[in-house]
Design a protein around this motif. Structure first.
Motif, PDB file in Angstrom:
ATOM      1  N   GLY A  67     -26.923  60.167   0.227  1.00 50.73           N
ATOM      2  CA  GLY A  67     -28.193  60.431  -0.304  1.00 50.73           C
ATOM      3  C   GLY A  67     -28.878  61.058   0.698  1.00 50.73           C
ATOM      4  N   LEU A  68     -28.990  60.436   1.980  1.00 53.10           N
ATOM      5  CA  LEU A  68     -29.740  60.547   3.146  1.00 53.10           C
ATOM      6  C   LEU A  68     -29.240  62.162   3.672  1.00 53.10           C
ATOM      7  CD1 LEU A  68     -30.211  57.413   4.746  1.00 53.10           C
ATOM      8  CD2 LEU A  68     -32.048  58.614   3.928  1.00 53.10           C
ATOM      9  N   LEU A  98     -25.463  55.357  -0.215  1.00 51.19           N
ATOM     10  CA  LEU A  98     -26.872  55.504   0.388  1.00 51.19           C
ATOM     11  C   LEU A  98     -26.982  56.526   1.442  1.00 51.19           C
ATOM     12  CD1 LEU A  98     -27.792  51.562   0.375  1.00 51.19           C
ATOM     13  CD2 LEU A  98     -28.760  53.464  -1.146  1.00 51.19           C
ATOM     14  N   ILE A  99     -26.067  56.379   2.205  1.00 50.34           N
ATOM     15  CA  ILE A  99     -25.977  57.288   3.433  1.00 50.34           C
ATOM     16  C   ILE A  99     -25.558  58.723   2.781  1.00 50.34           C
ATOM     17  CG2 ILE A  99     -24.589  58.030   5.557  1.00 50.34           C
ATOM     18  CD1 ILE A  99     -24.135  54.957   5.806  1.00 50.34           C
ATOM     19  N   LYS A 110     -32.854  74.293   4.323  1.00 49.33           N
ATOM     20  CA  LYS A 110     -32.792  75.529   3.572  1.00 49.33           C
ATOM     21  C   LYS A 110     -34.126  76.275   3.329  1.00 49.33           C
ATOM     22  CE  LYS A 110     -29.286  73.552   0.427  1.00 49.33           C
ATOM     23  NZ  LYS A 110     -28.925  73.192  -0.868  1.00 49.33           N
ATOM     24  N   THR A 169     -30.459  64.946   1.391  1.00 45.15           N
ATOM     25  CA  THR A 169     -31.947  65.405   1.740  1.00 45.15           C
ATOM     26  C   THR A 169     -31.992  66.054   3.049  1.00 45.15           C
ATOM     27  OG1 THR A 169     -32.442  62.842   2.201  1.00 45.15           O
ATOM     28  CG2 THR A 169     -33.355  63.653   0.159  1.00 45.15           C
ATOM     29  N   ILE A 170     -31.617  65.320   4.228  1.00 47.81           N
ATOM     30  CA  ILE A 170     -31.524  66.137   5.306  1.00 47.81           C
ATOM     31  C   ILE A 170     -31.162  67.689   5.191  1.00 47.81           C
ATOM     32  CG2 ILE A 170     -29.612  65.473   6.398  1.00 47.81           C
ATOM     33  CD1 ILE A 170     -33.197  64.931   8.333  1.00 47.81           C
ATOM     34  N   HIS A 181     -31.207  69.605   2.794  1.00 48.11           N
ATOM     35  CA  HIS A 181     -32.210  70.388   2.138  1.00 48.11           C
ATOM     36  C   HIS A 181     -33.342  71.000   3.151  1.00 48.11           C
ATOM     37  CE1 HIS A 181     -31.116  69.261  -2.114  1.00 48.11           C
ATOM     38  NE2 HIS A 181     -30.104  69.779  -1.698  1.00 48.11           N
ATOM     39  N   MET A 182     -33.443  70.151   4.133  1.00 46.52           N
ATOM     40  CA  MET A 182     -34.711  70.244   4.998  1.00 46.52           C
ATOM     41  C   MET A 182     -34.487  71.723   5.673  1.00 46.52           C
ATOM     42  SD  MET A 182     -36.475  67.691   7.353  1.00 46.52           S
ATOM     43  CE  MET A 182     -37.878  68.287   8.263  1.00 46.52           C
TER      44      MET A 182
END
Lengths: 349, 132
Positions: free
Chosen positions: B8-9, B5-6, B18, B12-13, B15-16
């Motif tokens: 995954g977070l 779960l961590i 990029k 996503t962060i 990617h922010m």
């Protein structure tokens, strides 16, 4: 200044109206721009841009959306229960807004010799002594949060559509599986602060560590349960499960549809504000900036976390959600409450 | 269960930060790669279409969207009196281009083919010749 109306000075009423207006405008603006922020943040997390057309980097998008929703055609299904159908969005929206009455945005400010507490449902007299405060603030918020589901169930029932009805009922069942764990997570905070007043809970966190550090398990569980309670992804089951219809609001259009989502975003702000108050020390922060700034910064950070979670996790299946609520969070919070009780009884005293 | 779960977070962060890959389409044009199969065009040689109306393209076409009718010119040479492609049926497979023995048809880089009426999706010989 000394004229009394119903035993209270005029300044009291002026302060009240001003506070309500400021809080209302704050929530409305945050709701509008949370929709924009969500599209931007999730866009960037998916290596896209998000809205870019209306205004600089799409900044006017919420206004354009609002105008569009106002002018969309209103459709009411012919067999729908009209009164309930029309009232349902309001039932969802109003509790979302009135929760703000007890949230302390900051300590207090002095205006014209009066000490005005930055909490709508609180009042200090001229000497700065607290005259009244909602001493059951958290209970009030829990009560208001549970009222929102009536709007959703009512919308589902009144639409006279099977998709809507199932969406509404799912929401009710989801509520049951999460309220308990969320409530139990908060109880450990009450045990530490020995009060239900949000003002007192924030004051207790001033000197020492925030409750998020003293009660990390309760903090995480409460935040996850809150996401479920406000029907945010990954727990947005009332909206859809495996099917791609929009659940309880399948039959809703234009502004009535928007009101459900205003309620969802307002609830998100409420939940983040409550989490900030209970676990992140409320308005406390380094002294070089005012208290309300720290409060809003923390709330916005938590809203960002909600969006981050939305960008990351897929939607839970219905039975997974029930299992998580009843079999994982409920036992964990019970153990946490017991451990906190033992700690309060034998160690901290 | 918690570590994924961590993680995954974390993904996503990351990617922010990029650079977004989004193309602002009408203002920024996409870079069409070689070999792109867009709208057809009839090649021209000596001021007339190269097509000799051999019927190989309508024969090979899996969508049956090409209609050819042969005619005879003053020199008794066969030519395509009618050459039509129904773009509503075309699947842009490029078989017509490969089947053509005289290199009379090719596919251009034009991809904006939206229209308002059904008739506008029928590309006649004249319209196909215009796309040089």
């Amino acid at each position: 200044m000394d004229t009394l109306i119903l035993g209270l000075p005029v300044a009291y009423y002026i302060a009240m109206v001003a506070k309500v207006l400021v809080a209302f405008v704050f929530v409305l603006l945050t709701v509008a721009y949370a929709t924009y922020a969500e599209r931007k943040i999730i866009g960037h997390m998916q290596v896209r841009l998000g809205p870019m057309r209306t205004g600089w980097h799409g900044l006017l998008q919420p206004i354009a959306d609002g105008v569009k929703l106002f002018f969309k055609e209103e459709i009411i299904p012919s067999q729908a229960s009209k009164f309930a159908f029309l009232i349902a969005p309001l039932v969802a929206l109003i509790p979302a807004f009135i929760s703000f009455a007890v949230i302390p945005f900051g300590d207090s400010v002095t205006i014209g010799g009066y000490t005005v507490p930055l909490q709508i449902a609180a009042y200090y007299d001229q000497a700065g002594k607290q005259v009244f405060d909602v001493n059951v603030g958290v209970l009030y918020i829990l009560a208001m949060a549970s009222l929102g589901v009536y709007g959703i169930v009512l919308a589902g029932w009144a639409s006279n559509s099977k998709y809507s009805l199932l969406g509404g009922l799912r929401s009710a069942a989801q509520m049951i599986s999460y309220e308990l764990a969320a409530g139990l997570a908060i109880i450990s905070v009450f045990m530490l602060s020995e009060s239900l007043s949000l003002h007192k809970i924030v004051a207790d966190q001033a000197g020492g560590a925030w409750y998020a550090f003293k009660q990390p398990l309760a903090f995480v569980i409460f935040f996850i349960c809150s996401l479920a309670e406000i029907n945010r992804t990954p727990f947005d089951l009332p909206e859809a499960e495996t099917e791609l219809v929009s659940g309880f609001c399948t039959e809703y259009s234009s502004m009535k549809y928007a009101m459900f989502f205003m309620a969802e975003y307002a609830n998100m702000i409420t939940v983040c504000a409550v989490t900030t108050t209970l676990f992140l020390g409320g308005w406390h922060g380094p002294a070089f900036l005012p208290g309300w700034f720290w409060f809003i910064a923390k709330v916005y950070f938590l809203i960002f976390v909600c969006m981050w979670v939305r960008a990351t996790y897929p939607r839970y299946r219905y039975d997974q959600l029930m299992r998580l609520g009843w079999k994982v969070f409920l036992p964990l919070t019970l153990v946490n409450v017991m451990a906190t009780g033992l700690w309060v009884m034998f160690i901290s005293k | 269960m918690i570590m994924p779960l961590i993680k995954g977070l974390q993904i996503t962060i990351s990617h922010m930060f990029k650079k977004p890959v989004t193309l602002q389409y009408p203002t920024e044009r996409p870079d069409v790669k070689p070999g792109f199969r867009g709208l057809h065009a009839l090649n021209v040689s000596h001021d007339k279409a190269k097509c000799v109306a051999c019927y190989l393209c309508p024969t090979v076409c899996p969508a049956k969207c090409i209609t050819v009718e042969a005619g005879e010119d003053a020199n008794h040479d066969k030519y395509a009196a009618k050459y039509e492609i129904d773009m509503l049926r075309c699947i842009f497979c490029g078989y017509c281009v490969e089947a053509c023995p005289v290199d009379a048809i090719r596919m251009t880089e034009q991809f904006e083919l939206a229209n308002y009426t059904r008739a506008d999706f029928t590309y006649t010989k004249d319209r196909l010749l215009e796309k040089k």
